[in-house]
Write a protein that holds these residues in place. Structure first.
Motif, PDB file in Angstrom:
ATOM      1  N   GLY A  51      37.008 -48.096 -68.293  1.00 57.06           N
ATOM      2  CA  GLY A  51      38.074 -47.569 -69.169  1.00 57.06           C
ATOM      3  C   GLY A  51      37.529 -46.878 -70.151  1.00 57.06           C
ATOM      4  O   GLY A  51      37.022 -45.609 -70.137  1.00 57.06           O
ATOM      5  N   ASN A  52      37.683 -47.224 -71.494  1.00 50.17           N
ATOM      6  CA  ASN A  52      37.365 -46.599 -72.901  1.00 50.17           C
ATOM      7  C   ASN A  52      35.859 -46.343 -72.905  1.00 50.17           C
ATOM      8  O   ASN A  52      34.974 -47.243 -72.770  1.00 50.17           O
ATOM      9  N   PRO A  53      35.427 -45.034 -73.008  1.00 46.76           N
ATOM     10  CA  PRO A  53      34.061 -44.834 -73.167  1.00 46.76           C
ATOM     11  C   PRO A  53      33.372 -45.392 -74.230  1.00 46.76           C
ATOM     12  O   PRO A  53      32.097 -45.649 -74.317  1.00 46.76           O
ATOM     13  N   ALA A  54      33.979 -45.594 -75.322  1.00 46.83           N
ATOM     14  CA  ALA A  54      33.084 -46.220 -76.466  1.00 46.83           C
ATOM     15  C   ALA A  54      32.789 -47.684 -76.097  1.00 46.83           C
ATOM     16  O   ALA A  54      31.719 -48.188 -76.468  1.00 46.83           O
ATOM     17  N   MET A  55      33.715 -48.542 -75.457  1.00 47.45           N
ATOM     18  CA  MET A  55      33.243 -49.915 -74.916  1.00 47.45           C
ATOM     19  C   MET A  55      32.270 -49.830 -73.860  1.00 47.45           C
ATOM     20  O   MET A  55      31.300 -50.510 -74.072  1.00 47.45           O
TER      21      MET A  55
ATOM     22  N   GLY B 110      42.306 -51.520 -71.283  1.00 47.89           N
ATOM     23  CA  GLY B 110      43.487 -50.706 -70.889  1.00 47.89           C
ATOM     24  C   GLY B 110      43.835 -50.574 -69.384  1.00 47.89           C
ATOM     25  O   GLY B 110      43.448 -51.635 -68.749  1.00 47.89           O
ATOM     26  N   THR B 111      43.990 -49.568 -68.962  1.00 48.49           N
ATOM     27  CA  THR B 111      44.266 -49.392 -67.548  1.00 48.49           C
ATOM     28  C   THR B 111      43.031 -49.221 -66.626  1.00 48.49           C
ATOM     29  O   THR B 111      42.926 -49.295 -65.458  1.00 48.49           O
ATOM     30  N   GLY B 112      41.731 -49.448 -67.308  1.00 45.38           N
ATOM     31  CA  GLY B 112      40.482 -49.799 -66.485  1.00 45.38           C
ATOM     32  C   GLY B 112      40.523 -50.723 -66.025  1.00 45.38           C
ATOM     33  O   GLY B 112      39.635 -51.394 -64.997  1.00 45.38           O
ATOM     34  N   LEU B 113      41.613 -51.917 -65.815  1.00 43.21           N
ATOM     35  CA  LEU B 113      41.528 -52.906 -65.106  1.00 43.21           C
ATOM     36  C   LEU B 113      42.302 -52.411 -63.544  1.00 43.21           C
ATOM     37  O   LEU B 113      41.799 -53.511 -62.877  1.00 43.21           O
ATOM     38  N   ALA B 114      42.423 -51.261 -63.380  1.00 44.00           N
ATOM     39  CA  ALA B 114      43.174 -50.890 -62.003  1.00 44.00           C
ATOM     40  C   ALA B 114      41.979 -51.291 -60.772  1.00 44.00           C
ATOM     41  O   ALA B 114      42.399 -52.115 -59.993  1.00 44.00           O
ATOM     42  N   PRO B 115      40.682 -50.878 -61.053  1.00 37.83           N
ATOM     43  CA  PRO B 115      39.761 -50.897 -59.943  1.00 37.83           C
ATOM     44  C   PRO B 115      39.697 -52.494 -59.567  1.00 37.83           C
ATOM     45  O   PRO B 115      39.417 -52.936 -58.405  1.00 37.83           O
ATOM     46  N   PHE B 116      39.867 -53.164 -60.728  1.00 43.74           N
ATOM     47  CA  PHE B 116      39.449 -54.560 -60.485  1.00 43.74           C
ATOM     48  C   PHE B 116      40.446 -55.411 -59.955  1.00 43.74           C
ATOM     49  O   PHE B 116      40.242 -56.294 -59.112  1.00 43.74           O
ATOM     50  N   MET B 117      41.728 -55.009 -60.129  1.00 48.04           N
ATOM     51  CA  MET B 117      42.955 -55.556 -59.258  1.00 48.04           C
ATOM     52  C   MET B 117      42.768 -55.412 -57.849  1.00 48.04           C
ATOM     53  O   MET B 117      43.124 -56.134 -57.012  1.00 48.04           O
ATOM     54  N   SER B 118      42.135 -54.030 -57.542  1.00 46.31           N
ATOM     55  CA  SER B 118      41.962 -53.738 -55.954  1.00 46.31           C
ATOM     56  C   SER B 118      40.920 -54.776 -55.596  1.00 46.31           C
ATOM     57  O   SER B 118      41.070 -55.469 -54.490  1.00 46.31           O
TER      58      SER B 118
ATOM     59  N   VAL C 203      29.209 -48.499 -63.975  1.00 46.50           N
ATOM     60  CA  VAL C 203      30.076 -47.854 -65.134  1.00 46.50           C
ATOM     61  C   VAL C 203      31.110 -46.837 -64.396  1.00 46.50           C
ATOM     62  O   VAL C 203      30.697 -45.862 -63.636  1.00 46.50           O
ATOM     63  N   GLU C 204      32.456 -46.826 -65.208  1.00 48.47           N
ATOM     64  CA  GLU C 204      33.219 -45.846 -64.925  1.00 48.47           C
ATOM     65  C   GLU C 204      33.996 -45.413 -66.094  1.00 48.47           C
ATOM     66  O   GLU C 204      34.902 -46.294 -66.401  1.00 48.47           O
ATOM     67  N   LYS C 205      33.683 -44.204 -66.469  1.00 54.17           N
ATOM     68  CA  LYS C 205      34.345 -43.870 -67.756  1.00 54.17           C
ATOM     69  C   LYS C 205      35.715 -42.890 -67.274  1.00 54.17           C
ATOM     70  O   LYS C 205      35.507 -42.274 -66.556  1.00 54.17           O
ATOM     71  N   TYR C 206      36.605 -43.284 -68.145  1.00 51.73           N
ATOM     72  CA  TYR C 206      38.073 -42.471 -67.767  1.00 51.73           C
ATOM     73  C   TYR C 206      38.032 -41.340 -68.459  1.00 51.73           C
ATOM     74  O   TYR C 206      38.740 -40.641 -68.229  1.00 51.73           O
ATOM     75  N   TRP C 207      37.394 -40.968 -69.739  1.00 46.99           N
ATOM     76  CA  TRP C 207      37.383 -39.853 -70.317  1.00 46.99           C
ATOM     77  C   TRP C 207      36.388 -39.634 -71.088  1.00 46.99           C
ATOM     78  O   TRP C 207      35.449 -40.535 -71.342  1.00 46.99           O
TER      79      TRP C 207
ATOM     80  N   ARG D 238      44.673 -35.083 -61.896  1.00 48.52           N
ATOM     81  CA  ARG D 238      43.847 -36.050 -62.611  1.00 48.52           C
ATOM     82  C   ARG D 238      43.503 -37.568 -61.555  1.00 48.52           C
ATOM     83  O   ARG D 238      44.339 -37.548 -60.681  1.00 48.52           O
ATOM     84  N   ALA D 239      42.519 -37.768 -61.882  1.00 46.98           N
ATOM     85  CA  ALA D 239      41.757 -39.181 -61.167  1.00 46.98           C
ATOM     86  C   ALA D 239      42.462 -40.263 -61.661  1.00 46.98           C
ATOM     87  O   ALA D 239      42.646 -40.689 -62.875  1.00 46.98           O
ATOM     88  N   TYR D 240      43.017 -41.195 -60.705  1.00 46.47           N
ATOM     89  CA  TYR D 240      43.308 -42.454 -60.855  1.00 46.47           C
ATOM     90  C   TYR D 240      42.862 -43.586 -60.108  1.00 46.47           C
ATOM     91  O   TYR D 240      42.887 -43.524 -58.982  1.00 46.47           O
TER      92      TYR D 240
END
Ligand SMILES: Cc1cc2nc3c(=O)[nH]c(=O)nc-3n(C[C@H](O)[C@H](O)[C@H](O)COP(=O)(O)OP(=O)(O)OC[C@H]3O[C@@H](n4cnc5c(N)ncnc54)[C@H](O)[C@@H]3O)c2cc1C
Length: 258
Positions: free
Chosen positions: A223-227, A131-139, A254-258, A65-67
């Motif tokens: 992150g979440n596709p609805a947001m 949620g975990t959509g924060l990860a790319p912003f931490m980078s 935009v980057e949707k996780y699912w 899976r992609a992370y």
């Protein structure tokens, strides 16, 4: 097949973890915002009490899976990931049992266009995650070249419960240390007693706590596709944002996780 070693794991709570992974071949060069695939075989143990799988994968099958990468490219030694355990998820029900020293697959090639490439240094960044959509912003915020002179950077982190605010201490430290940095954590299912912001990230835009200038403010949604669907609709129809692609550059990414 398993070409990397887990070198660190921090559990934020039973459903969220930060994982550090060292590829045998070293960390390849990448841009903040990009991702790699991680993988484990079907034989890797799942967590105790995981729901039965509808289809049990073969023991030697690599589940990938992609992370998004959460570490800066300047950390040459390992990748960091911020991962949610999905209860009946094929990979994450296995990742839940991983520990330092275990072997794991990490895709040698880093991919993704959800990056700061091509954004003028004078333009501002509004980095909106759930949620975990924060990860790319931490980078991104961990990489010095993101902090161009005069640029304003806003990080929004929407979670369900206050105990889901990973990286809060680090992000708060940037507020104190850097000019023009704003951190807006918001929890949608916080108890009455919670003193911080309550609600969905969309409310920050509706209530004008975040004001945007489409000419100079690049908005990233992850992150979440609805947001993402809600904000994409509002920002394109009400403010005239266009979604960025390589062929048609725009100020909404935009980057949707699912
Ligand atoms: C470009 C990209 C980057 C990604 N980066 C990350 C990351 O940094 N961290 C991360 O945790 N995930 C990330 N994901 C999601 C990840 O790839 C997996 O989909 C997720 O870990 C579930 O995999 P699984 O095999 O356990 O679940 P699967 O068996 O594949 O089940 C998938 C189902 O689980 C649900 N789901 C998927 N992700 C989540 C989630 N985070 N929260 C709640 N439900 C979910 C969806 O309904 C989805 O249909 C990313 C996805 C993409 C496309």
């Amino acid at each position: 097949m398993l070409n990397s070693t887990v070198v660190g794991r921090v559990d934020i709570n039973p459903e969220l973890m930060i994982l550090q992974v060292k590829p045998d071949a070293g960390v390849p060069s990448f841009h903040p915002g990009q991702y790699v695939a991680l993988g484990l075989t079907g034989a890797h143990p799942r967590y105790d009490g995981a729901p039965d799988e509808a289809e049990i994968p073969a023991a030697d099958k690599l589940i990938k899976r992609a992370y998004s990468i959460g570490s800066s490219p300047m950390v040459g030694d390992y990748f960091e990931f911020y991962i949610a355990i999905v209860p009946n998820g094929a990979l994450t029900s296995r990742l839940a049992t991983i520990k330092p020293g275990d072997r794991i697959f990490s895709q040698p090639k880093v991919t993704g266009t959800f990056t700061l490439e091509g954004i003028p240094e004078a333009h501002n960044l509004v980095l909106v995650s759930t949620g975990t959509g924060l990860a790319p912003f931490m980078s991104m915020v961990r990489t010095p070249s993101t902090w161009t002179a005069g640029r304003r950077i806003t990080v929004v982190h929407g979670v369900r419960y206050p105990q889901d605010f990973a990286y809060a201490e680090e992000l708060s430290s940037y507020v104190a240390a850097r000019d023009g940095f704003t951190y807006l954590p918001i929890a949608s299912r916080a108890p009455e007693s919670f003193a911080g912001r309550k609600g969905r990230v969309q409310a920050l835009f509706e209530k004008r706590e975040i004001e945007l200038n489409p000419a100079t403010d690049h908005v990233f949604l992850c992150g979440n596709p609805a947001m993402i669907d809600d904000l994409e609709r509002d920002l394109t129809t009400k403010l005239g944002y266009t979604v960025h692609s390589k062929k048609a550059p725009g100020h909404l990414h935009v980057e949707k996780y699912w």
